[in-house]
Design a protein around this motif. Structure first.
Motif, PDB file in Angstrom:
ATOM      1  N   PHE A 178       0.774  -1.126  -0.072  1.00 50.27           N
ATOM      2  CA  PHE A 178      -0.041   0.097  -0.086  1.00 50.27           C
ATOM      3  C   PHE A 178       0.900   1.278  -0.019  1.00 50.27           C
ATOM      4  N   PRO A 179       0.307   2.368  -0.186  1.00 49.14           N
ATOM      5  CA  PRO A 179       1.157   3.642  -0.262  1.00 49.14           C
ATOM      6  C   PRO A 179       2.123   3.713   1.023  1.00 49.14           C
ATOM      7  N   ALA A 180       3.228   4.092   0.601  1.00 50.81           N
ATOM      8  CA  ALA A 180       4.343   4.376   1.570  1.00 50.81           C
ATOM      9  C   ALA A 180       3.781   5.218   2.769  1.00 50.81           C
ATOM     10  N   ARG A 181       2.907   6.177   2.361  1.00 49.64           N
ATOM     11  CA  ARG A 181       2.668   7.380   3.517  1.00 49.64           C
ATOM     12  C   ARG A 181       1.857   6.475   4.394  1.00 49.64           C
ATOM     13  N   ALA A 182       1.030   5.628   4.198  1.00 49.92           N
ATOM     14  CA  ALA A 182       0.213   4.835   5.076  1.00 49.92           C
ATOM     15  C   ALA A 182       1.050   4.182   6.211  1.00 49.92           C
ATOM     16  N   ALA A 183       2.217   3.485   5.665  1.00 50.43           N
ATOM     17  CA  ALA A 183       2.959   2.837   6.496  1.00 50.43           C
ATOM     18  C   ALA A 183       3.875   3.635   7.560  1.00 50.43           C
ATOM     19  N   GLU A 184       4.168   4.878   6.883  1.00 54.42           N
ATOM     20  CA  GLU A 184       4.814   5.722   7.786  1.00 54.42           C
ATOM     21  C   GLU A 184       4.066   6.298   8.874  1.00 54.42           C
ATOM     22  N   GLY A 185       2.815   6.665   8.552  1.00 51.38           N
ATOM     23  CA  GLY A 185       1.923   7.305   9.664  1.00 51.38           C
ATOM     24  C   GLY A 185       1.242   6.183  10.616  1.00 51.38           C
ATOM     25  N   ALA A 186       1.608   4.880  10.175  1.00 50.00           N
ATOM     26  CA  ALA A 186       1.061   3.758  11.212  1.00 50.00           C
ATOM     27  C   ALA A 186       2.247   3.356  12.093  1.00 50.00           C
ATOM     28  N   HIS A 187       3.348   3.535  11.412  1.00 53.81           N
ATOM     29  CA  HIS A 187       4.417   2.832  12.204  1.00 53.81           C
ATOM     30  C   HIS A 187       5.596   3.975  12.796  1.00 53.81           C
ATOM     31  N   GLY A 188       5.414   5.030  12.960  1.00 54.72           N
ATOM     32  CA  GLY A 188       6.250   5.800  13.651  1.00 54.72           C
ATOM     33  C   GLY A 188       6.639   7.073  12.659  1.00 54.72           C
ATOM     34  N   GLY A 189       6.980   8.011  13.272  1.00 56.18           N
ATOM     35  CA  GLY A 189       7.685   9.145  12.428  1.00 56.18           C
ATOM     36  C   GLY A 189       6.619  10.336  12.478  1.00 56.18           C
ATOM     37  N   SER A 190       5.344  10.108  12.758  1.00 58.73           N
ATOM     38  CA  SER A 190       4.351  10.910  12.849  1.00 58.73           C
ATOM     39  C   SER A 190       3.971  11.690  14.132  1.00 58.73           C
ATOM     40  N   GLY A 191       4.771  11.362  15.050  1.00 54.57           N
ATOM     41  CA  GLY A 191       4.251  11.831  16.163  1.00 54.57           C
ATOM     42  C   GLY A 191       3.032  11.612  17.099  1.00 54.57           C
ATOM     43  N   HIS A 192       2.138  11.015  16.253  1.00 52.40           N
ATOM     44  CA  HIS A 192       0.836  10.808  16.915  1.00 52.40           C
ATOM     45  C   HIS A 192       0.920   9.886  18.104  1.00 52.40           C
ATOM     46  N   ALA A 193       0.185  10.426  19.229  1.00 55.07           N
ATOM     47  CA  ALA A 193      -0.115   9.656  20.366  1.00 55.07           C
ATOM     48  C   ALA A 193       0.874   8.954  21.062  1.00 55.07           C
ATOM     49  N   ALA A 194       2.202   9.115  20.651  1.00 56.59           N
ATOM     50  CA  ALA A 194       3.151   8.101  21.182  1.00 56.59           C
ATOM     51  C   ALA A 194       3.503   8.875  22.739  1.00 56.59           C
ATOM     52  N   CYS A 195       3.410  10.084  22.726  1.00 57.38           N
ATOM     53  CA  CYS A 195       3.545  10.856  23.967  1.00 57.38           C
ATOM     54  C   CYS A 195       2.227  11.108  24.615  1.00 57.38           C
ATOM     55  N   ILE A 196       1.158  11.282  24.077  1.00 58.92           N
ATOM     56  CA  ILE A 196      -0.079  11.763  24.513  1.00 58.92           C
ATOM     57  C   ILE A 196      -1.064  11.154  24.129  1.00 58.92           C
ATOM     58  N   PRO A 197      -1.556   9.837  24.656  1.00 58.33           N
ATOM     59  CA  PRO A 197      -2.436   8.974  24.172  1.00 58.33           C
ATOM     60  C   PRO A 197      -3.924   9.639  23.984  1.00 58.33           C
ATOM     61  N   SER A 198      -4.516   9.296  23.274  1.00 57.65           N
ATOM     62  CA  SER A 198      -5.892   9.769  22.745  1.00 57.65           C
ATOM     63  C   SER A 198      -6.910   9.295  23.852  1.00 57.65           C
ATOM     64  N   THR A 199      -8.121  10.322  23.984  1.00 63.66           N
ATOM     65  CA  THR A 199      -8.853   9.759  24.969  1.00 63.66           C
ATOM     66  C   THR A 199     -10.344  10.142  24.408  1.00 63.66           C
ATOM     67  N   PHE A 200     -11.330   9.707  25.044  1.00 64.74           N
ATOM     68  CA  PHE A 200     -12.751   9.861  24.701  1.00 64.74           C
ATOM     69  C   PHE A 200     -13.618   9.951  26.044  1.00 64.74           C
ATOM     70  N   GLN A 201     -14.793  10.258  26.045  1.00 61.79           N
ATOM     71  CA  GLN A 201     -15.656  10.385  27.261  1.00 61.79           C
ATOM     72  C   GLN A 201     -16.538   9.103  27.034  1.00 61.79           C
ATOM     73  N   GLY A 202     -16.225   8.170  28.113  1.00 60.82           N
ATOM     74  CA  GLY A 202     -17.258   6.827  27.873  1.00 60.82           C
ATOM     75  C   GLY A 202     -17.470   6.474  29.174  1.00 60.82           C
ATOM     76  N   TYR A 203     -18.514   5.330  29.379  1.00 65.78           N
ATOM     77  CA  TYR A 203     -18.849   5.017  30.634  1.00 65.78           C
ATOM     78  C   TYR A 203     -18.292   3.560  31.146  1.00 65.78           C
ATOM     79  N   ARG A 204     -17.590   3.994  32.035  1.00 67.68           N
ATOM     80  CA  ARG A 204     -16.878   3.010  32.886  1.00 67.68           C
ATOM     81  C   ARG A 204     -18.004   1.980  33.481  1.00 67.68           C
ATOM     82  N   ARG A 205     -17.918   0.626  33.168  1.00 68.40           N
ATOM     83  CA  ARG A 205     -18.739  -0.293  33.819  1.00 68.40           C
ATOM     84  C   ARG A 205     -18.047  -1.232  34.830  1.00 68.40           C
ATOM     85  N   SER A 206     -18.888  -1.821  35.571  1.00 63.37           N
ATOM     86  CA  SER A 206     -18.516  -2.604  36.808  1.00 63.37           C
ATOM     87  C   SER A 206     -17.496  -3.568  36.452  1.00 63.37           C
ATOM     88  N   ASP A 207     -17.616  -4.210  35.083  1.00 62.05           N
ATOM     89  CA  ASP A 207     -16.740  -5.097  34.949  1.00 62.05           C
ATOM     90  C   ASP A 207     -15.248  -4.867  34.246  1.00 62.05           C
TER      91      ASP A 207
END
Length: 519
Positions: A100-129
């Motif tokens: 597949f296009p090289a850009r996809a591989a680069e974005g998926a496997h490092g070099g983009s700086g995404h989330a490696a330092c600041i993991p992404s978050t969302f607002q969800g419902y934490r359940r008892s399990d």
């Protein structure tokens, strides 16, 4: 979209060649007979999304797309001819590694700086399990089709009563009904698949509370399931049968009363900041076309890689639609045994189709063919793109609880409602669905985002589509689109409603895989 190919000159109908070795190009625009496109004069009219030969292909020679064989020419094909089901066979050929296009591989496997330092978050419902929900529904589940109408009557009565108006924190009361539960053997593969599916929904984190109703005399006995899973009645889980309760009206009244009791506790749940590692994404495609492998599928694969990078889980499924491209996943397996398990499931499918008078090459569907897909190999190569580039961590059977983080595979049919039902039963708390022809699909209690592969369909079905990936053909990069999808996943997981939710889809799309004889 320069990372996929150069386009032809602006004055010409646009085409894309995915690999220098390809002997076909894909028509971005419709090509009329006599048009100059991709350096050759078209001998036929080539519909948009379909393939045109860019060099001579002799009878019996492989036709190449992605740099890989997608079938054999059944006659000599001249440059400029339309390549489709009339001159390509569905013979399953060994295929080589797909790049597949090289850009996809680069974005998926490092070099983009995404989330490696600041993991992404969302607002969800934490359940008892310990799991996290993306929605806060109350479910009325049925053990058998004989209880389906009662579940609907009860849900309708609750809606008409206005009871939910005092509880805005509840997303709704959902009847989960199906067409089986009896007339099947009380042991064996079919029974176990249905049991896993039912219990996966009963315990799903998108339900704040569940009522399970049966007729009473069915094969899929509620009491037996409770005993097998060690579950007791509680404030968040109640069961009853129509026969023991005293008929339809009394059962409806009791369900309504039970929901009234459950509402305060269920509505007390609050969204809190959760890590994206708690998201379980079901990857789906339906109504695929010739653009699927160019736009939406690789873009979803990019987003899937971002989620996996954040510690989340992506579930690839639809086993018949990886047929012919399975080795690409085997090569990415974390351990040899994982690849072996995937191959075991494919062998099961080969036997299953033979037993039922079919064959794996029965795919693609008429709609897929109208959209430009000619063989199962071509369709499968595009379908695998949804999985991005992450290592394959595990292989699960249908509706089996998914407990592994990262990219996993669940064995399901290719029929979308059946496949998504298995993913949700396994724990998927969000679905992302690519479509080229225009599939309309919802999946309560789980939100489902729709990704359009082409701009024309997106405009025509704008009420049903969440994201247009067709603009990738106008120059939007794979990384940009992949990040757009990932950001939308986080917003939807946090409560933003999808198009299918706004339209009310999802109550009729619970379709457990029915295996075996109906008696």
């Amino acid at each position: 979209m320069s990372d996929l190919s150069p386009f032809t000159r602006p004055a010409e109908p646009r085409t894309i060649a995915l690999d220098d070795a390809d002997n076909v190009v894909i028509a971005v625009d419709a090509i009329e007979r006599g048009d100059l496109a991709a350096g050759v004069v078209a001998r036929d009219r080539i519909p948009r999304g379909h393939k045109m030969a860019r060099s001579r292909v002799m009878s019996g020679q492989a036709l190449l797309k992605f740099g890989q064989p997608i079938g054999l020419a059944t006659c000599d094909i001249a440059p400029g001819e339309w390549v489709h089901v009339h001159n390509i066979s569905a013979t399953a050929l060994p295929v080589c590694d797909m790049q597949f296009p090289a850009r996809a591989a680069e974005g998926a496997h490092g070099g983009s700086g995404h989330a490696a330092c600041i993991p992404s978050t969302f607002q969800g419902y934490r359940r008892s399990d310990g799991r996290t929900g993306t929605r806060n529904y109350i479910g009325i589940l049925t053990s058998v089709n004989c209880a389906a109408s009662v579940a609907r009557f009860a849900a309708d009565a609750i809606t008409r009563s206005g009871l939910l108006e005092a509880y805005p924190g509840i997303d709704g009361v959902v009847p989960i009904i199906h067409g089986t539960g009896c007339g099947l053997a009380e042991r064996g593969e079919g029974f176990e698949v249905l049991r896993r599916t039912q219990w996966g929904y009963a315990c799903h984190p998108n339900f704040a509370a569940v009522i399970m109703v049966g007729l009473g005399c069915e094969v899929l006995q509620i009491a037996r399931m409770k005993q097998q899973f060690g579950v007791q009645e509680s404030d968040g889980f109640r069961t009853l049968t129509i026969q023991e309760t005293g008929g339809t009206r009394r059962t409806v009244d009791q369900i309504v009363g039970t929901v009234r009791e459950m509402l305060p506790r269920a509505a007390a749940a609050r969204r809190t900041t959760r890590s994206a590692s708690e998201l379980v994404l079901g990857l789906q495609c339906g109504g695929s076309d010739g653009y699927s492998a160019l736009t939406a599928n690789p873009a979803l694969g990019f987003a899937s890689d971002l989620l996996v990078q954040d510690g989340g889980t992506s579930i690839l499924s639809e086993t018949p639609e990886i047929y012919g491209a399975e080795h690409l996943l085997v090569r990415r397996a974390r351990a040899p045994g994982i690849g072996d398990r995937l191959m075991e499931r494919l062998r099961w499918w080969e036997d299953y189709t033979v037993r039922n008078g079919a064959e794996m090459n029965n795919n693609p569907s008429p709609g897929n063919k109208a959209g430009g897909l000619s063989t199962i190999l071509e369709k499968s190569l595009g379908a695998v793109a949804k999985s991005g580039h992450a290592a394959l961590q595990a292989v699960y059977e249908y509706a089996e609880p998914v407990r592994t983080h990262g990219l996993v595979f669940m064995d399901t049919p290719g029929f979308d409602p059946v496949s998504a039902t298995g993913q949700v039963a396994g724990g998927a708390n969000i679905i992302c669905f690519t479509t080229g022809r225009g599939s309309t699909f919802g999946c309560k209690p789980v939100p489902s985002l729709k990704l359009a592969t082409n701009s024309e369909m997106y405009r025509r079905m704008s009420d049903d589509m969440d994201i247009n990936c067709g603009d990738m053909l106008e120059g939007v990069s794979l990384e940009t689109k992949g990040r757009q999808i990932f950001d939308a996943l986080l917003r939807v997981a946090s409560g933003e409603r999808t198009r299918s939710e706004c339209l009310g889809y999802g109550e009729a799309e619970f379709v457990p895989w029915q295996i075996g004889a109906v008696m």
